[in-house]
Scaffold this active site. Structure first.
Site, PDB file in Angstrom:
ATOM      1  N   ASP A  21     -35.897 -55.481 -19.461  1.00  0.00           N
ATOM      2  CA  ASP A  21     -35.143 -55.970 -18.301  1.00  0.00           C
ATOM      3  C   ASP A  21     -34.526 -57.339 -18.594  1.00  0.00           C
ATOM      4  OD1 ASP A  21     -34.099 -55.930 -15.786  1.00  0.00           O
ATOM      5  OD2 ASP A  21     -35.984 -56.316 -14.740  1.00  0.00           O
ATOM      6  N   ASN A  69     -30.301 -46.030 -12.360  1.00  0.00           N
ATOM      7  CA  ASN A  69     -29.210 -46.723 -13.076  1.00  0.00           C
ATOM      8  C   ASN A  69     -27.867 -45.981 -12.964  1.00  0.00           C
ATOM      9  OD1 ASN A  69     -31.287 -47.983 -15.822  1.00  0.00           O
ATOM     10  ND2 ASN A  69     -30.669 -48.974 -13.924  1.00  0.00           N
TER      11      ASN A  69
HETATM   12  C1  FPP Z   1     -32.052 -53.714 -18.073  1.00  0.00           C
HETATM   13  O1  FPP Z   1     -31.326 -54.898 -17.935  1.00  0.00           O
HETATM   14  C2  FPP Z   1     -31.596 -52.905 -19.192  1.00  0.00           C
HETATM   15  C3  FPP Z   1     -31.055 -51.652 -19.110  1.00  0.00           C
HETATM   16  C4  FPP Z   1     -30.890 -50.944 -17.838  1.00  0.00           C
HETATM   17  C5  FPP Z   1     -30.576 -50.926 -20.292  1.00  0.00           C
HETATM   18  C6  FPP Z   1     -31.366 -51.084 -21.542  1.00  0.00           C
HETATM   19  C7  FPP Z   1     -30.517 -50.682 -22.668  1.00  0.00           C
HETATM   20  C8  FPP Z   1     -30.476 -51.252 -23.892  1.00  0.00           C
HETATM   21  C9  FPP Z   1     -31.362 -52.366 -24.314  1.00  0.00           C
HETATM   22  C10 FPP Z   1     -29.496 -50.814 -24.890  1.00  0.00           C
HETATM   23  C11 FPP Z   1     -29.677 -49.532 -25.611  1.00  0.00           C
HETATM   24  C12 FPP Z   1     -31.031 -49.028 -25.758  1.00  0.00           C
HETATM   25  C13 FPP Z   1     -31.455 -48.232 -26.779  1.00  0.00           C
HETATM   26  C14 FPP Z   1     -32.805 -47.640 -26.700  1.00  0.00           C
HETATM   27  C15 FPP Z   1     -30.643 -47.937 -27.948  1.00  0.00           C
HETATM   28  P1  FPP Z   1     -30.483 -55.136 -16.610  1.00  0.00           P
HETATM   29  O2  FPP Z   1     -29.084 -54.673 -16.858  1.00  0.00           O
HETATM   30  O3  FPP Z   1     -31.168 -54.469 -15.463  1.00  0.00           O
HETATM   31  O4  FPP Z   1     -30.545 -56.696 -16.487  1.00  0.00           O
HETATM   32  P2  FPP Z   1     -30.519 -57.573 -15.132  1.00  0.00           P
HETATM   33  O5  FPP Z   1     -31.761 -57.211 -14.372  1.00  0.00           O
HETATM   34  O6  FPP Z   1     -30.551 -58.974 -15.655  1.00  0.00           O
HETATM   35  O7  FPP Z   1     -29.260 -57.232 -14.411  1.00  0.00           O
END
Ligand code: FPP
Length: 247
Positions: A21, A69
């Site tokens: 996150d 998401n």
């Molecule tokens: C959460 O941060 C992250 C995600 C929803 C996506 C995770 C994806 C990756 C790290 C990239 C690809 C993964 C793989 C396994 C190749 P957020 O967007 O919710 O952050 P925020 O809470 O600060 O808005």
């Protein structure tokens, strides 16, 4: 003594699950678009998988995309899917070189066709690897998973291959996406949020929860070592008393 040296190899968790996150906030701090955070999150994924394999963690589950998401702006969803396809494609040779098996849990059929195809190909190509299993939770939510399990069990009761009296915890466990995977002993969430967010609700029943302020794109090997050292300093009682554990 380095953090890595502080890890007791005989008390390693078999399975670590991570809620990655903070990508969006990390990007915002840098005045960039959210996708820049996700792109840098891939570097953390690579580091974490490498560290887990090196120290002998058998299963690593990463929450890469939740059912919820899908409600993000279309542009971000598409960019995330592209990033997933690209990353899986690019990393498969490295997974093979390091003897790492790829698995995926979630409503995989809901993924865009190219993403689904790429994922299945990587799973197939790495299926004989045995050092560490990397489990990607994609279009995953625990309530979706448990609802599906209940539907399957209800069908068996309906067509009389199972009686209601026979249903026990194993019946439910064996109908989850994680049927063949041991339960995580340690769950890590980055970015300072203290929630489970519909992730492995059944499987995390006895897991130790570790929360860190570090945003996912800043997460490195040392952060994983720190979480494991913290886990190893805890007493896991499973409802028993400390005295019972000693005797
Ligand atoms: C959460 O941060 C992250 C995600 C929803 C996506 C995770 C994806 C990756 C790290 C990239 C690809 C993964 C793989 C396994 C190749 P957020 O967007 O919710 O952050 P925020 O809470 O600060 O808005």
């Amino acid at each position: 003594m380095s953090l890595k040296e502080k890890i007791n190899p005989s008390k390693l968790p078999q399975h670590i699950a991570i809620i990655m996150d903070g990508n969006g906030r990390w990007a915002k701090q840098k005045g960039a678009e959210r996708i820049y955070g996700h792109e840098n999150g891939v570097i953390s994924v690579r580091e974490t998988v490498e560290a887990a394999a090196e120290i002998g963690i058998k299963y690593l589950t990463l929450y890469a995309f939740s059912t919820e998401n899908w409600n993000r702006p279309q542009e971000e969803v598409m960019a995330l899917m592209q990033l997933l396809v690209h990353t899986i494609n690019a990393e498969t040779p490295t997974l093979n070189k390091n003897n790492i098996r790829l698995m995926a849990i979630g409503n995989l059929k809901s993924l865009p066709g190219d993403c689904y195809a790429e994922l299945q190909e990587a799973i197939e190509k790495t299926k004989n690897n045995s050092r560490t299993t990397l489990v990607l939770a994609l279009s995953y939510s625990s309530r979706w998973e448990i609802t599906n399990a209940i539907k399957q069990i209800a069908e068996q009761v309906e067509n009389k291959t199972l009686s209601a009296a026979e249903i026990n915890e194993n019946t439910i466990t064996s109908h989850l996406c994680t049927a063949d995977i041991p339960e995580p002993e340690l769950m890590i969430r980055t970015s300072g949020e203290h929630r489970i967010s519909n992730f492995l609700l059944w499987q995390l029943a006895y897991a130790e929860l570790y929360f860190t302020e570090t945003l996912w794109p800043d997460f490195r090997k040392e952060n994983l070592y720190q979480a494991i050292v913290d886990y190893q300093n805890r007493e896991r009682r499973f409802g028993k008393t400390s005295e019972q554990l000693i005797s």
